[in-house]
Design a protein around this motif. Structure first.
Motif, PDB file in Angstrom:
ATOM      1  N   VAL A 176       0.854  -1.189   0.000  1.00  0.00           N
ATOM      2  CA  VAL A 176       0.000   0.000   0.000  1.00  0.00           C
ATOM      3  C   VAL A 176       0.889   1.238   0.000  1.00  0.00           C
ATOM      4  N   THR A 177       0.607   2.180  -0.896  1.00  0.00           N
ATOM      5  CA  THR A 177       1.380   3.413  -0.964  1.00  0.00           C
ATOM      6  C   THR A 177       0.447   4.605  -0.764  1.00  0.00           C
ATOM      7  N   VAL A 178       0.953   5.607  -0.056  1.00  0.00           N
ATOM      8  CA  VAL A 178       0.191   6.826   0.227  1.00  0.00           C
ATOM      9  C   VAL A 178       1.065   8.020  -0.141  1.00  0.00           C
ATOM     10  N   ARG A 179       0.519   8.921  -0.956  1.00  0.00           N
ATOM     11  CA  ARG A 179       1.245  10.127  -1.344  1.00  0.00           C
ATOM     12  C   ARG A 179       0.392  11.345  -1.049  1.00  0.00           C
ATOM     13  N   TRP A 180       0.995  12.345  -0.401  1.00  0.00           N
ATOM     14  CA  TRP A 180       0.287  13.584  -0.108  1.00  0.00           C
ATOM     15  C   TRP A 180       0.215  14.447  -1.362  1.00  0.00           C
ATOM     16  N   ALA A 181      -0.884  15.174  -1.509  1.00  0.00           N
ATOM     17  CA  ALA A 181      -1.104  16.041  -2.678  1.00  0.00           C
ATOM     18  C   ALA A 181      -0.488  17.411  -2.403  1.00  0.00           C
ATOM     19  N   TYR A 182       0.841  17.496  -2.548  1.00  0.00           N
ATOM     20  CA  TYR A 182       1.517  18.758  -2.265  1.00  0.00           C
ATOM     21  C   TYR A 182       1.123  19.838  -3.268  1.00  0.00           C
ATOM     22  N   GLU A 183       0.682  19.433  -4.454  1.00  0.00           N
ATOM     23  CA  GLU A 183       0.251  20.419  -5.445  1.00  0.00           C
ATOM     24  C   GLU A 183      -1.021  21.141  -5.002  1.00  0.00           C
ATOM     25  N   ILE A 184      -1.750  20.551  -4.045  1.00  0.00           N
ATOM     26  CA  ILE A 184      -2.920  21.203  -3.455  1.00  0.00           C
ATOM     27  C   ILE A 184      -2.534  21.929  -2.168  1.00  0.00           C
ATOM     28  N   ILE A 185      -1.709  21.273  -1.352  1.00  0.00           N
ATOM     29  CA  ILE A 185      -1.364  21.823  -0.040  1.00  0.00           C
ATOM     30  C   ILE A 185      -0.517  23.091  -0.164  1.00  0.00           C
ATOM     31  N   ALA A 186       0.471  23.084  -1.075  1.00  0.00           N
ATOM     32  CA  ALA A 186       1.415  24.207  -1.163  1.00  0.00           C
ATOM     33  C   ALA A 186       0.731  25.533  -1.505  1.00  0.00           C
ATOM     34  N   PRO A 187      -0.082  25.615  -2.576  1.00  0.00           N
ATOM     35  CA  PRO A 187      -0.730  26.918  -2.851  1.00  0.00           C
ATOM     36  C   PRO A 187      -1.718  27.341  -1.782  1.00  0.00           C
ATOM     37  N   ALA A 188      -2.410  26.374  -1.159  1.00  0.00           N
ATOM     38  CA  ALA A 188      -3.357  26.730  -0.099  1.00  0.00           C
ATOM     39  C   ALA A 188      -2.612  27.319   1.101  1.00  0.00           C
ATOM     40  N   VAL A 189      -1.482  26.734   1.466  1.00  0.00           N
ATOM     41  CA  VAL A 189      -0.690  27.264   2.578  1.00  0.00           C
ATOM     42  C   VAL A 189      -0.116  28.635   2.224  1.00  0.00           C
ATOM     43  N   ALA A 190       0.335  28.777   0.976  1.00  0.00           N
ATOM     44  CA  ALA A 190       0.873  30.076   0.548  1.00  0.00           C
ATOM     45  C   ALA A 190      -0.205  31.155   0.615  1.00  0.00           C
ATOM     46  N   GLY A 191      -1.417  30.815   0.182  1.00  0.00           N
ATOM     47  CA  GLY A 191      -2.509  31.776   0.256  1.00  0.00           C
ATOM     48  C   GLY A 191      -2.858  32.132   1.687  1.00  0.00           C
ATOM     49  N   ALA A 192      -2.849  31.136   2.586  1.00  0.00           N
ATOM     50  CA  ALA A 192      -3.146  31.403   3.996  1.00  0.00           C
ATOM     51  C   ALA A 192      -2.088  32.304   4.621  1.00  0.00           C
ATOM     52  N   VAL A 193      -0.808  32.044   4.302  1.00  0.00           N
ATOM     53  CA  VAL A 193       0.277  32.883   4.845  1.00  0.00           C
ATOM     54  C   VAL A 193       0.164  34.305   4.327  1.00  0.00           C
ATOM     55  N   LEU A 194      -0.135  34.451   3.028  1.00  0.00           N
ATOM     56  CA  LEU A 194      -0.262  35.791   2.454  1.00  0.00           C
ATOM     57  C   LEU A 194      -1.439  36.544   3.081  1.00  0.00           C
ATOM     58  N   LEU A 195      -2.541  35.845   3.315  1.00  0.00           N
ATOM     59  CA  LEU A 195      -3.681  36.484   3.978  1.00  0.00           C
ATOM     60  C   LEU A 195      -3.316  36.942   5.385  1.00  0.00           C
ATOM     61  N   ALA A 196      -2.608  36.083   6.115  1.00  0.00           N
ATOM     62  CA  ALA A 196      -2.211  36.433   7.478  1.00  0.00           C
ATOM     63  C   ALA A 196      -1.290  37.647   7.489  1.00  0.00           C
ATOM     64  N   VAL A 197      -0.361  37.725   6.529  1.00  0.00           N
ATOM     65  CA  VAL A 197       0.554  38.859   6.461  1.00  0.00           C
ATOM     66  C   VAL A 197      -0.202  40.139   6.156  1.00  0.00           C
ATOM     67  N   LEU A 198      -1.122  40.060   5.195  1.00  0.00           N
ATOM     68  CA  LEU A 198      -1.875  41.258   4.806  1.00  0.00           C
ATOM     69  C   LEU A 198      -2.738  41.761   5.955  1.00  0.00           C
ATOM     70  N   TRP A 199      -3.392  40.818   6.655  1.00  0.00           N
ATOM     71  CA  TRP A 199      -4.217  41.248   7.784  1.00  0.00           C
ATOM     72  C   TRP A 199      -3.353  41.765   8.926  1.00  0.00           C
ATOM     73  N   GLY A 200      -2.154  41.181   9.091  1.00  0.00           N
ATOM     74  CA  GLY A 200      -1.271  41.656  10.144  1.00  0.00           C
ATOM     75  C   GLY A 200      -0.748  43.053   9.884  1.00  0.00           C
ATOM     76  N   LEU A 201      -0.523  43.386   8.600  1.00  0.00           N
ATOM     77  CA  LEU A 201      -0.045  44.718   8.278  1.00  0.00           C
ATOM     78  C   LEU A 201      -1.132  45.777   8.462  1.00  0.00           C
ATOM     79  N   GLY A 202      -2.368  45.298   8.546  1.00  0.00           N
ATOM     80  CA  GLY A 202      -3.471  46.216   8.829  1.00  0.00           C
ATOM     81  C   GLY A 202      -3.788  47.163   7.727  1.00  0.00           C
TER      82      GLY A 202
END
Length: 246
Positions: A220-246
């Motif tokens: 049995v092999t399991v592979r994470w979908a980094y092509e989905i995780i990476a842009p979603a995390v990048a978008g979350a980080v960018l949102l957090a930065v923008l909201w933090g800058l106020g």
């Protein structure tokens, strides 16, 4: 009218549906999930592009970050889930993982509040491509009950007509075709089942037939979908930065 040539031997026909004849991957998807995903993605794109074009200040950047965060997740949970099945293995493409299970490693296929496949180690994997619909199951149960009542009524009607026309137990009692219609339909069509339950029945049948074959063994092999995780995390980080800058 052409005359067949006796010197020409007919071509042998290949048996269809034999156990030794592999078939291409059969793909299972949720039509409702695909339709819903397309609509939600269209809405996100419309609102996001509008905000980028007409927005001022930080609004375009917030819109871009939101689209970068939401679009991969919407795609992952609606359009991405699929189940690929062939003679050797089961490939489960879930929102964030891809699991490949040879039939020899599959212990069981379970249906409850969700459809799951269990491997020999006891690990359970949910089949997102085959969501359970309580409404579809209830509808199938009602159809099954109506068909059973119709078949029972047809049998009683036939017995009554047999006694009336040919005498009880005497051959020659005639039963109308309309009386047997519901019972014949039930016998020909089998029990009524929800769509995903029928798919699970097909998977169980294939599992029983192929689990001991040499080509259906492996790990049995399991592979994470980094092509989905990476842009979603990048978008979350960018949102957090923008909201933090106020």
């Amino acid at each position: 009218m052409t005359t067949p040539d006796p010197s020409r031997e007919p071509e042998p026909t290949k048996p269809a549906g034999t156990a030794t004849t592999p078939y291409k991957d059969r793909v299972y998807r949720s039509p409702a999930g695909v339709v819903g995903g397309v609509l939600v993605l269209a809405l996100v794109a419309w609102l996001g592009i509008d905000a980028v074009v007409v927005g001022e200040g930080r609004t375009p950047w917030l819109a871009l970050a939101t689209m970068l965060f939401l679009a991969p997740l919407v795609f992952a949970y609606t359009l991405r889930p699929a189940l690929f099945v062939n003679d050797d293995r089961l490939r489960v493409r879930n929102p964030l993982r891809l699991i490949v299970l040879p039939w020899g490693q599959v212990a069981s296929l379970r249906s409850g509040f969700s459809n799951e496949v269990v491997d020999d180690s006891g690990t359970k994997y949910q089949l997102w491509a085959l969501p359970v619909s309580v409404r579809a199951r209830s509808k199938a149960a009602r159809q099954e009950a109506r068909a059973a009542r119709a078949a029972d009524g047809a049998g009683r009607s036939g017995a009554g007509k047999g006694r009336g026309r040919g005498g009880a137990g005497v051959p020659g009692g005639v039963v109308g075709a309309a009386d047997l219609g519901a019972g014949a339909a039930l016998a020909a069509g089998g029990p009524h089942r929800a769509e995903t339950d029928r798919a699970m029945d097909e998977l169980r049948e294939l599992h029983e037939r192929r689990q001991g074959e040499p080509g259906a063994q492996g790990e049995v092999t399991v592979r994470w979908a980094y092509e989905i995780i990476a842009p979603a995390v990048a978008g979350a980080v960018l949102l957090a930065v923008l909201w933090g800058l106020g």
